[in-house]
Design an enzyme around this catalytic site. Structure first.
Site, PDB file in Angstrom:
ATOM      1  N   GLN A 175      -3.718 -20.664  19.474  1.00 34.49           N
ATOM      2  CA  GLN A 175      -4.546 -19.688  18.757  1.00 34.49           C
ATOM      3  C   GLN A 175      -4.521 -18.332  19.454  1.00 34.49           C
ATOM      4  O   GLN A 175      -4.920 -17.328  18.877  1.00 34.49           O
ATOM      5  CB  GLN A 175      -6.004 -20.182  18.694  1.00 34.49           C
ATOM      6  N   CYS A 176      -4.110 -18.321  20.718  1.00 33.19           N
ATOM      7  CA  CYS A 176      -4.102 -17.064  21.479  1.00 33.19           C
ATOM      8  C   CYS A 176      -2.954 -16.175  21.024  1.00 33.19           C
ATOM      9  O   CYS A 176      -1.878 -16.663  20.686  1.00 33.19           O
ATOM     10  CB  CYS A 176      -3.934 -17.334  22.968  1.00 33.19           C
ATOM     11  N   SER A 226       1.298  -7.529  -1.245  1.00 35.01           N
ATOM     12  CA  SER A 226       1.998  -8.600  -0.519  1.00 35.01           C
ATOM     13  C   SER A 226       1.155  -9.855  -0.345  1.00 35.01           C
ATOM     14  O   SER A 226       1.670 -10.888   0.100  1.00 35.01           O
ATOM     15  CB  SER A 226       2.525  -8.111   0.825  1.00 35.01           C
ATOM     16  N   THR A 236       0.810  -1.223   0.000  1.00 37.65           N
ATOM     17  CA  THR A 236       0.000   0.000   0.000  1.00 37.65           C
ATOM     18  C   THR A 236       0.839   1.266   0.000  1.00 37.65           C
ATOM     19  O   THR A 236       0.476   2.256  -0.630  1.00 37.65           O
ATOM     20  CB  THR A 236      -0.922   0.009   1.247  1.00 37.65           C
TER      21      THR A 236
HETATM   22  N1  ASP Z   1      -2.781  -5.517   0.413  1.00 36.06           N
HETATM   23  C1  ASP Z   1      -1.697  -4.651   0.837  1.00 36.06           C
HETATM   24  C2  ASP Z   1      -0.415  -5.460   0.817  1.00 36.06           C
HETATM   25  O1  ASP Z   1      -0.184  -6.219   1.722  1.00 36.06           O
HETATM   26  C3  ASP Z   1      -1.958  -4.099   2.182  1.00 36.06           C
HETATM   27  C4  ASP Z   1      -0.890  -3.169   2.699  1.00 36.06           C
HETATM   28  O2  ASP Z   1       0.159  -2.968   2.189  1.00 36.06           O
HETATM   29  O3  ASP Z   1      -1.147  -2.569   3.770  1.00 36.06           O
HETATM   30  O4  ASP Z   1       0.354  -5.346  -0.099  1.00 36.06           O
END
Ligand code: ASP
Length: 335
Positions: free
Chosen positions: A271-272, A52, A7
């Site tokens: 899982q915690c 990602s 992002t």
């Molecule tokens: N979908 C994006 C990624 O992981 C989310 C991010 O970067 O915050 O590339």
């Protein structure tokens, strides 16, 4: 600075309005502050840039090889990466890079860097500062693979994404932050790993024949047998309840026993978010232990997965992998 996507460097596509990665020069334009550092910053951009969610172990191999090849040229490395799988990638790199004496800091953002309220600028600038920080002896302040996000520097293999909406996207529930960035960056020096003088050792081989199975009420013998005893499976991470508990039903324990007898590694991760597996606490945990399951202690699922890829990648027999798995290799567990 290594840009893989995420992002932080995305822009809205005018046609379908989805966020897609754009090129690195635009990141630099958005963060002129980087030019104020009194050191040189070189950048390397992956091609293609990815969200990602598309990360595969081949990206980790590329990253590790790049850091290995340029290791002597730089004081530290910053990896720009999407948040969705950042904890997986940081965990993987922490195992692949042995004897690390320089920082490798993963960062990214929840809002793209071109957006007025972006968290990307602060994350990026602080990550660069941390990657260059030295102690009084001129050694790297944080010779570890870390995640820097929302003012917190976390050990990479302890980090997990906990928030998809707010800026505090990451936490390391079972290990305190290695540093906190306020007016100054306060390093928690007692809990940061010490630099080593041994030469960097990089392992690129990974065996990814591992799956993650989350225990839940309503499991059926047929599905469980399929998941745990598949011929291609080398190891299974069982995400169990609380302190490492699973159903005490004989059919379930039989499947775990059969998988172990087939030479598969069955790993117990809780899982915690907070706390550790302790298979001696309850009868249900004890039964799992005697069926052959191995404890991941207080490891995150991401780190247990990366550790298995790494250890199985050495091509060792199951018994040796099992033994090494229960050792603290990179600060990923509290034993
Ligand atoms: N979908 C994006 C990624 O992981 C989310 C991010 O970067 O915050 O590339």
């Amino acid at each position: 600075m290594i840009y893989t996507g995420g992002t932080i460097g995305m822009k809205q596509d005018p046609e379908d309005h989805a966020l897609k990665p754009f090129d690195f020069s635009q990141i630099l334009e958005e963060v002129p502050e980087l030019g104020k550092f009194a050191f040189r910053i070189d950048s390397y951009t992956f091609d293609p840039l990815i969200d990602s969610s598309d990360v595969e172990p081949s990206l980790w191999q590329q990253l590790a090889a790049l850091i290995r090849d340029r290791y002597n040229d730089y004081d530290g490395f910053v990896v720009l990466h999407g948040t969705d799988t950042m904890a997986f990638s940081a965990s993987a790199l922490s195992f692949m890079l042995d004897n690390l004496s320089k920082p490798v800091i993963f960062t990214g953002s929840q809002l793209p860097i071109g957006v007025p309220r972006t968290d990307g600028k602060e994350n990026l600038v602080s990550a660069v500062e941390i990657a260059s920080a030295k102690d009084e002896n001129g050694r790297a302040m944080v010779p570890e693979v870390c995640v820097f996000f929302d003012s917190h520097l976390l050990r990479g293999n302890r980090s997990t994404k906990v928030n998809s909406e707010y800026f505090n996207a990451f936490r390391s529930p079972n290990w305190p932050p290695l540093a906190e960035a306020g007016v100054t960056i306060r390093y928690n020096r007692d809990i940061i790993r010490k630099p080593t003088v041994r030469p960097l050792k990089v392992q690129l081989d990974l065996d990814t024949r591992v799956s993650i199975v989350k225990i839940h009420p309503g499991m059926t013998p047929e599905v469980m047998r399929y998941l745990l005893c598949g011929t291609e499976t080398r190891a299974v991470i069982l995400e169990t309840y609380g302190a490492g508990n699973a159903p005490s039903a004989e059919w379930f324990l039989d499947i775990v026993r059969d998988a172990c007898a087939m030479g598969k590694l069955i790993v117990n991760v809780t899982q915690c978010l907070w706390g550790s597996v302790n298979m001696d606490l309850y009868a249900t945990g004890k039964a799992l232990k005697s069926a052959g399951a191995v404890s991941a202690f207080d490891a995150t699922t991401e780190s247990a997965l990366a550790k298995l890829f790494f250890l199985l990648g050495k091509g060792l027999p199951t018994e040796q992998v099992k033994k090494a798995f229960e050792e603290n290799l990179r600060g990923e567990i509290s034993i």
